[in-house]
Design an enzyme around this catalytic site. Structure first.
Site, PDB file in Angstrom:
ATOM      1  N   GLU A  50       1.003  -1.306  -0.012  1.00 55.81           N
ATOM      2  CA  GLU A  50      -0.090   0.269  -0.044  1.00 55.81           C
ATOM      3  C   GLU A  50       1.059   1.182  -0.117  1.00 55.81           C
ATOM      4  O   GLU A  50       1.069   1.744   1.107  1.00 55.81           O
ATOM      5  CB  GLU A  50      -0.651   0.258   1.185  1.00 55.81           C
ATOM      6  CG  GLU A  50      -2.243   1.370   1.356  1.00 55.81           C
ATOM      7  CD  GLU A  50      -2.626   0.942   2.316  1.00 55.81           C
ATOM      8  OE1 GLU A  50      -4.253   1.777   2.353  1.00 55.81           O
ATOM      9  OE2 GLU A  50      -2.374   0.157   3.224  1.00 55.81           O
ATOM     10  N   LYS A 181      -2.749 -14.042  18.981  1.00 54.16           N
ATOM     11  CA  LYS A 181      -3.249 -13.490  17.343  1.00 54.16           C
ATOM     12  C   LYS A 181      -4.252 -14.133  17.323  1.00 54.16           C
ATOM     13  O   LYS A 181      -5.134 -13.947  16.055  1.00 54.16           O
ATOM     14  CB  LYS A 181      -2.770 -13.959  16.522  1.00 54.16           C
ATOM     15  CG  LYS A 181      -0.664 -14.298  16.463  1.00 54.16           C
ATOM     16  CD  LYS A 181      -0.050 -15.545  16.170  1.00 54.16           C
ATOM     17  CE  LYS A 181       1.553 -15.443  15.967  1.00 54.16           C
ATOM     18  NZ  LYS A 181       2.020 -16.315  16.117  1.00 54.16           N
ATOM     19  N   ASP A 257       6.856 -11.209  14.139  1.00 52.80           N
ATOM     20  CA  ASP A 257       5.612 -12.571  13.466  1.00 52.80           C
ATOM     21  C   ASP A 257       3.999 -11.368  13.219  1.00 52.80           C
ATOM     22  O   ASP A 257       3.953 -10.836  13.966  1.00 52.80           O
ATOM     23  CB  ASP A 257       4.721 -13.346  14.612  1.00 52.80           C
ATOM     24  CG  ASP A 257       4.651 -14.184  14.552  1.00 52.80           C
ATOM     25  OD1 ASP A 257       3.522 -13.907  13.448  1.00 52.80           O
ATOM     26  OD2 ASP A 257       4.082 -15.852  15.290  1.00 52.80           O
ATOM     27  N   HIS A 352      -4.822   8.299  -3.152  1.00 53.12           N
ATOM     28  CA  HIS A 352      -4.970   7.795  -3.889  1.00 53.12           C
ATOM     29  C   HIS A 352      -4.937   7.174  -4.601  1.00 53.12           C
ATOM     30  O   HIS A 352      -4.168   6.312  -5.202  1.00 53.12           O
ATOM     31  CB  HIS A 352      -6.005   6.561  -2.948  1.00 53.12           C
ATOM     32  CG  HIS A 352      -5.993   6.195  -1.564  1.00 53.12           C
ATOM     33  ND1 HIS A 352      -4.885   4.515  -1.374  1.00 53.12           N
ATOM     34  CD2 HIS A 352      -5.674   6.302   0.152  1.00 53.12           C
ATOM     35  CE1 HIS A 352      -5.296   4.174  -0.146  1.00 53.12           C
ATOM     36  NE2 HIS A 352      -5.723   5.558   0.337  1.00 53.12           N
TER      37      HIS A 352
END
Length: 366
Positions: A50, A181, A257, A352
């Site tokens: 991005e 997570k 991670d 964008h």
């Protein structure tokens, strides 16, 4: 391999052959940081597809250099967690076992010290459901993020508990009460990893000149979007615009991670209009980062950590704390820039389109 060249490609490999995924990376900043853990000016590496994220974070970083103290980052707490599941004969036995764990805490700390040089047991929590006892152990883990270290220590604790507390037996090395997570209330309340609060006070003139908006507009949008919008969506201990964007890019660039952005993205943004000046703060209770361990031996990771000043000889844990503070400051830069853009109709989409479509046009030679 993460590269700072956008045109690098990795050749496809045969099935089963080791392959490497290339993610574009750029250094953004510098940003200015002060506080109880680190005082520095540094650029930060962000690996992402991005591409508008780079100039967006860069705009927030620039604001930090226009104030004397920059982003004030306060490390509030640090602890890696692992929960184990103990099966008991009945609820009463489970309760008595929990009391025993509490009473023998010093003994359990020695068990942890016997299996790790760096892990230190600093606390535990428990929940009882029927005859099941869930124990959430909390550790400090030096400069490691601590996943494996905490699991190793929890495994030793679980074996010791079963062997010494009558009426208990093995349930699981992981009871999902950690929580790893996953976005959960327990992590938002108790924290997992490093808990860092960042603050920036931006003068009214700088808000107008650099962000093309006002403190009042940003504060109002933060309430309506981040607070009320997240409430309506059923968010869990979280009220922010896009912490995950900056964390993922930072995690990939520094060998973390990356799946830990799930709990890492939990956090609260606060914005206040202080007589025209903007007080802006991001609280991140679940920053899971380390400067040693799996993934840190890669060449680009080693280079990036060294450039961030996280390879210095300090007391154990100091490099990881510095990295956490830099990560949190990076989040603030991107969060502020996005919220400011969203106060202006059309600004976000124009950015964008201009950045992403122009980049694609260059790639295909149009």
């Amino acid at each position: 391999m993460i590269t700072d060249r956008q045109d690098d490609h990795v050749r496809p490999s045969a099935a089963g052959e080791h392959a490497v995924a290339g993610v574009p990376m750029r250094w953004v900043g510098p940003l200015r940081i002060s506080g109880n853990t680190a005082t520095c000016e540094t650029q930060v590496p962000l690996a992402t597809y991005e591409t508008p994220l780079w100039p967006s974070v860069g705009r927030g970083a620039k604001l930090s250099t226009l104030t004397e103290n920059g982003i004030v980052a306060t490390l509030v707490d640090e602890r890696m967690t692992r929960s184990v599941l103990v099966e008991a004969a009945d609820a009463s036995t489970a309760y008595m076992a929990a009391l025993q764990v509490d009473a023998r805490f010093a003994e359990l700390r020695e068990v942890v010290r016997g299996c790790s040089r760096f892990a230190e047991l600093v606390g535990f929590r428990h929940e009882i459901v029927a005859n099941l006892l869930y124990l959430r152990f909390e550790f400090t883990t030096g400069d490691a993020s601590g996943h494996n270290m905490a699991t190793l220590a929890a495994d030793a604790l679980l074996r010791h508990i079963i062997a010494t507390i009558p009426g208990t037996s093995y349930g699981s090395i992981s009871g999902n009460y950690c929580t790893d997570k996953k976005a959960t209330a327990v992590n938002g309340i108790l924290g997992r990893g490093k808990n860092v609060v960042t603050e920036l006070l931006v003068p009214a003139a700088v808000v107008a000149d650099r962000l093309h908006t006002t403190a009042a507009k940003i504060a109002e949008l933060n309430v309506r979007k981040n607070m009320l919008g997240t409430l309506l969506a059923g968010g869990i201990r979280s009220a922010n615009a896009h912490y995950a964007n900056m964390l993922l890019a930072f995690y990939l660039a520094t060998g973390q991670d990356a799946a830990n952005i799930v709990e890492g993205s939990q956090g609260v943004t606060v914005a206040e209009d202080r007589d025209g000046d903007l007080y802006f703060s991001c609280t991140l209770p679940n920053l899971i980062v380390g400067t040693v361990g799996n993934g840190k031996g890669l060449g680009f990771v080693e280079t990036n950590l060294a450039r961030l000043g996280c390879r210095d000889e300090r007391e154990p844990g100091a490099n990881a704390r510095r990295l956490a503070v830099i990560a949190a400051a990076t989040v603030l830069c991107g969060e502020l820039s996005l919220l400011a853009a969203q106060t202006n109709p059309g600004e976000l989409m124009r950015a964008h389109v201009n950045l992403e479509r122009n980049n694609e046009t260059k790639k295909i030679g149009v």
